[in-house]
Design an enzyme around this catalytic site. Structure first.
Site, PDB file in Angstrom:
ATOM      1  N   SER A 180       0.718  -1.076   0.116  1.00 60.20           N
ATOM      2  CA  SER A 180      -0.009   0.122   0.072  1.00 60.20           C
ATOM      3  C   SER A 180       0.693   1.542   0.004  1.00 60.20           C
ATOM      4  O   SER A 180       1.428   1.405  -1.043  1.00 60.20           O
ATOM      5  CB  SER A 180      -0.872  -0.122   1.210  1.00 60.20           C
ATOM      6  N   ASP A 314      -9.780  -3.812  -5.709  1.00 58.29           N
ATOM      7  CA  ASP A 314      -8.833  -2.736  -4.736  1.00 58.29           C
ATOM      8  C   ASP A 314      -9.731  -1.262  -4.883  1.00 58.29           C
ATOM      9  O   ASP A 314      -9.554  -0.760  -5.925  1.00 58.29           O
ATOM     10  CB  ASP A 314      -7.450  -2.947  -4.817  1.00 58.29           C
ATOM     11  N   HIS A 343      -7.155  -6.009  -0.598  1.00 61.84           N
ATOM     12  CA  HIS A 343      -5.903  -4.912  -0.400  1.00 61.84           C
ATOM     13  C   HIS A 343      -5.196  -5.166   0.966  1.00 61.84           C
ATOM     14  O   HIS A 343      -4.076  -5.124   0.932  1.00 61.84           O
ATOM     15  CB  HIS A 343      -6.575  -3.727  -0.260  1.00 61.84           C
TER      16      HIS A 343
END
Length: 368
Positions: A180, A314, A343
């Site tokens: 991320s 996502d 995610h």
């Protein structure tokens, strides 16, 4: 400075319960304090295996803020580099937000085992995202953390570079794995310190552009940028609950998640702390404002070292972002998930994700 977590990296139904300290409640522990470093060795029963096996948790101050380290393999690379069989590579995980190392136990342990414990696997928390032991303060020097905005996005990038300079020999080969916002941080690290010996950088569910414009970003931007202060009091009140009740709340929040990895429960409970939550949300508010344009120059410069892995569902980096970067870099190693992994893969797919990562990087490690 109190500054609350981009809890939006996890599903919305987890947000209210992503919130103090359970890391020491698992298994047997041996705690030793050495100067400014606290080491916690997490040991399982003989033959029990699992992510706690061979894990070492350390707390250090980095750029004036408490920092939690989770390590598999050698814990001191400066000493190990002088030994008869020095590690040829450090695999370093840069987390998402919240940047709590306990979320990555299963992922890291699987990588460590897959490569027959040949390479150390470490992760470093974001500054101020982990609740320190009772003998430590969150901040070592308030003037430094405020002046350098350590809890902000830029401060977190410099925090990682400082950590490498202090704890990793300069000539060490690095295999960086970002998750991320950790992917954005890695690109910035490679840009700011071209001398880093990065062999490969794996970008998992990369939030490296247009965060506020993503479906989840549209929901979380007003929360993180204008409304985050309203979370302080509820989180503080939750932090006063008995530990057992906090665990029950976390289990309740995760009840709809299929096959949740139980090793993340302590990490999730540890977030029920107003300082940690504030620091994470403050960082998240800056992510919404600063992560706008993809850094194509840095990507182009290091393209042969980069692997991107996008999620098919996502809401932080939608499929369109995958198609856009594929169009701009057709020769790059850019993949789209075909396994339905979310995610926040650490919730239930840490082992699966680690096995895939090992396949991608096997050839690079073999040539060392």
């Amino acid at each position: 400075m109190i500054t609350l977590p981009a809890l939006g990296k996890l599903p919305v139904n987890v947000i209210t319960s992503l919130l103090t300290n359970l890391l020491r409640s698992q298994t047997r522990k041996r705690i030793s304090s050495v100067g400014k470093k606290l080491i916690v060795d997490l040991m399982c029963s003989p033959g029990s295996g699992g992510p706690g096996e061979d894990a070492s948790v350390e707390y250090v101050y980095c750029r004036g803020a408490i920092t939690e380290l989770l390590k598999y393999g050698p814990t001191d690379l400066h000493a190990a580099s002088k030994g008869p069989n020095p590690p040829k590579m450090l695999i370093l995980v840069i987390p998402g937000n919240p940047g709590v190392v306990g979320f990555y136990k299963t992922y890291m342990w699987t990588l460590y085992q897959t490569f027959i414990r040949r390479y150390p696997v470490w992760t470093v928390s974001h500054a101020g995202h982990s609740m320190p032991p009772e003998t430590y303060d969150m901040i070592e020097d308030a003037s430094v953390t405020e002046e350098e905005d350590v809890f902000g996005l830029n401060g977190q990038i410099e925090h990682k570079l400082t950590f490498l300079r202090k704890h990793v020999p300069r000539y060490t080969n690095l295999l960086l794995i970002g998750h991320s916002i950790g992917c954005y941080i890695i690109l910035e690290m490679m840009k700011r310190d071209p001398e880093l010996k990065v062999v490969k950088a794996v970008m998992l569910f990369p939030t490296i552009e247009r965060m506020a414009c993503s479906p989840q970003g549209k929901v979380m931007t007003p929360v993180l940028c204008r409304l985050r202060y309203t979370f302080y009091l509820p989180i503080f009140l939750l932090s006063l609950l008995p530990e057992r009740l906090k665990i029950s709340i976390v289990h309740l929040a995760l009840r709809n998640s299929y096959a949740v990895d139980t090793s993340i429960i302590p990490a999730t409970v540890s977030l029920i702390n107003v300082d940690c939550a504030a620091n994470g949300m403050y960082m998240g508010s800056q992510e919404m404002r600063l992560v706008v344009e993809r850094d194509n120059i840095t990507i182009r410069q290091h393209l042969s070292k980069l692997i991107f892995y996008y999620g098919a569902t996502d809401h932080w980096c939608p499929v369109q972002y995958y198609h856009d970067i594929r169009k701009d870099f057709p020769e790059g190693d850019i993949r789209l998930c075909e396994r339905g992994i979310r995610h926040a893969f650490v919730l239930d797919a840490g082992e699966e994700m680690a096995n895939m990562t090992a396949e991608w990087i096997f050839d690079d490690l073999r040539t060392l």
